[in-house]
Design an enzyme around this catalytic site. Structure first.
Site, PDB file in Angstrom:
ATOM      1  N   SER A 250       0.835  -1.193   0.000  1.00  0.00           N
ATOM      2  CA  SER A 250       0.000   0.000   0.000  1.00  0.00           C
ATOM      3  C   SER A 250       0.875   1.251   0.000  1.00  0.00           C
ATOM      4  CB  SER A 250      -0.958  -0.058   1.190  1.00  0.00           C
ATOM      5  OG  SER A 250      -2.007   0.851   1.050  1.00  0.00           O
ATOM      6  N   ASP A 478      -8.578  -4.330  -6.116  1.00  0.00           N
ATOM      7  CA  ASP A 478      -8.074  -3.768  -4.865  1.00  0.00           C
ATOM      8  C   ASP A 478      -8.881  -2.521  -4.526  1.00  0.00           C
ATOM      9  OD1 ASP A 478      -6.479  -2.268  -2.941  1.00  0.00           O
ATOM     10  OD2 ASP A 478      -4.793  -3.548  -3.488  1.00  0.00           O
ATOM     11  N   HIS A 506      -7.075  -6.101  -0.642  1.00  0.00           N
ATOM     12  CA  HIS A 506      -5.989  -5.125  -0.702  1.00  0.00           C
ATOM     13  C   HIS A 506      -4.647  -5.834  -0.563  1.00  0.00           C
ATOM     14  CE1 HIS A 506      -3.923  -1.414  -0.464  1.00  0.00           C
ATOM     15  NE2 HIS A 506      -3.795  -1.352   0.846  1.00  0.00           N
TER      16      HIS A 506
END
Length: 537
Positions: A250, A478, A506
């Site tokens: 991320s 995602d 994710h």
């Protein structure tokens, strides 16, 4: 870009908290359905949408000089002292300058942990620095998780190392509000439709910013991603590694890519999973992230409506979305009881839904929470999902996740909107991308407008010319880091290679896909990137 924590959050935070009252985000580490593996462990190639491009003007991130500046020698020359801490782990601290442009302005202390390589059957390859994202996620917590869940072959070859970035958790953390103030802040309506509602939201943003300024002072001007990337190079040297081996998820991909851009010759193996595109501005990031959450919710709804007793009905995905919107409106008009003093209003309900979008293994929890809320007027479980997202503990205490999230985001990019009037102009774009969540992220983009420190960063491209091959991993559905961002980052990096996971949730590595894990492991252990166009299912 929004991490000790609730079980899932400890697992892998991460996320990307691009808006304070809107979305902060965390990556999850729950398992996904195992995918079939192709002949090379990479799956098969399928068509995918083209990478996104930024419409705003961007400049390239230029590398720093390879020689260590004389005024930084005392930091690069420190000796780490490791002590035993949590089971099987060692802990250490070290100093970095508060301000790299003026090292005489004082130091801050950073904290790190490691679990040494098991060495079972493979030679040690150095330290693998891991970061779960956020910004604001604790890499110390994530390293402790990774050391239990990453594939054994990787843990055998690498020391698993976590460094809390400056301003985060154990590394000179940013602080802003008391716990009771944070309770009130998280409950502010993020989709105001009246002037009074707008005024309340703006007042909450201003109070949040003022609290950060009062409690964190001069630190707020020195927690940018560039600052943290420079800290990582100091740490690399102190670890004794000629090259930085890194796995970021991320926001951690932005941190890793920034390191590669500043120190391309120091890149070893680098995995960027659930990637951000640094060439996008805050408005583009927020609106596209809203679209990511809409895609994730539609996948959840498509599954839910097929099941008996789905609280969103057994009709179409569109009808499920309409029913959820009606529930949000009803919760704002009359908040639901939760068995405690806090009630569940629309803001907390929406956060609870968003929280479950990060990991499809939480879909059953969300189905039950919605059944309780919509069918039984009981908001307890949906509130629990919201608390998980904000890292609110059972005792009512909050981690510094959201504080660090805002501090880093507001320094890295100018605000997505500078006034309520500008938000009103942007609403159509947000709600087109996401009818369910767009308005909330639009208003969340206003939070940095009142930040006490001006942004030092701006949209930019990262080529990292001269770096070793870098592996970028993107997941097609995602919610927090849309797949197009991974395509965009991989295209910018001069040595970037894209690995695609056609799935939900994710991030992808160490979340259940044997195809992804085998491809990433092969890269980490041998430096071999997957064949171009590889897609895992």
């Amino acid at each position: 870009m929004k991490r000790t924590r609730a079980p899932r959050a400890v697992a892998a935070m991460t996320v990307i908290g691009l808006a304070t009252l809107g979305v902060a985000g965390c990556s999850s580490s729950g398992s996904a359905s195992p995918s079939s593996t192709g002949a090379n462990g990479g799956g098969t190639a399928v068509s995918a949408p083209s990478g996104d491009t930024a419409s705003n003007s961007v400049t390239p991130l230029e590398p720093l000089p390879t020689a260590v500046p004389a005024d930084l020698n005392r930091y690069y020359g420190q000796k780490l002292s490791w002590t035993s801490c949590d089971a099987g782990f060692q802990c250490t601290t070290f100093k970095v300058p508060l301000d790299y442009s003026d090292p005489s302005a004082g130091d801050i202390t950073l904290s790190a942990v490691r679990q040494q390589a098991t060495g079972q059957g493979v030679p040690r390859q150095g330290s693998l620095l891991v970061n779960p994202g956020g910004p604001g996620g604790s890499a110390v917590d994530y390293a402790e998780y990774a050391a239990e869940t990453f594939p054994p072959v990787v843990r055998a070859a690498y020391d698993i190392v976590g460094l809390d970035p400056r301003g985060v958790a154990r590394s000179s953390p940013v602080t802003c509000l008391s716990n009771s103030q944070m309770d009130a802040y998280t409950a502010v309506d993020t989709t105001p439709t009246t002037q009074a509602g707008v005024d309340k939201l703006v007042g909450a943003d201003k109070a949040f910013a003022q609290g950060c300024e009062q409690r964190s002072g001069k630190l707020l001007g020195h927690v940018s991603t560039v600052d943290s990337a420079r800290d990582m190079d100091v740490f690399r040297a102190l670890l004794g590694d000629a090259k930085l081996h890194y796995l970021g998820k991320s926001y951690g991909t932005f941190l890793g890519a920034t390191y590669a851009g500043l120190f391309p010759s120091k890149v070893g193996t680098m995995v960027l999973d659930g990637a951000m595109n640094p060439s996008l501005n805050a408005f583009q990031l927020n609106s596209q992230q809203a679209g990511g959450f809409e895609v994730a919710f539609n996948a959840f709804a498509a599954d839910c409506v097929k099941r008996p007793g789905c609280a969103l009905g057994n009709g179409s995905v569109q009808q499920a979305g309409q029913k959820l919107t009606a529930f949000f409106n009803a919760a704002e008009a009359k908040p639901l009881p939760t068995g405690q003093s806090r009630q569940l209003n629309s803001a907390l309900a929406m956060t609870g839904v968003i929280s479950a979008m990060y990991d499809q293994t939480q879909w059953p929890d969300l189905r039950l929470a919605l059944a309780d809320a919509i069918g039984n007027n009981d908001g307890k479980e949906l509130l629990a999902l919201s608390d998980q997202y904000y890292e609110r503990g059972p005792d009512g205490s909050y981690s510094n996740l959201m504080y660090a999230n805002s501090a880093v985001n507001c320094l890295d990019l100018p605000a997505a909107a500078t006034s309520p009037a500008q938000v009103q102009q942007q609403l159509a774009t947000y709600t087109k991308d996401s009818p369910l969540f767009g308005a909330s992220l639009a208003w969340g983009g206003l939070s940095c407008a009142y930040w006490p420190v001006s942004a030092t960063g701006s949209p930019h491209s990262i080529a990292a010319k001269g770096a070793a091959p870098i592996l970028v991993v993107g997941t097609t559905r995602d919610p927090a880091t849309p797949y197009a961002w991974a395509q965009g980052l991989a295209a910018q990096l001069s040595t970037g290679s894209l690995l695609t996971y056609d799935g939900d949730g994710h991030t992808a590595y160490a979340r259940g896909s044997s195809c992804i894990d085998e491809a990433v492991n092969n890269y980490l252990l041998r430096g071999t990137v997957p064949a171009k166009g590889t897609v895992c299912h």
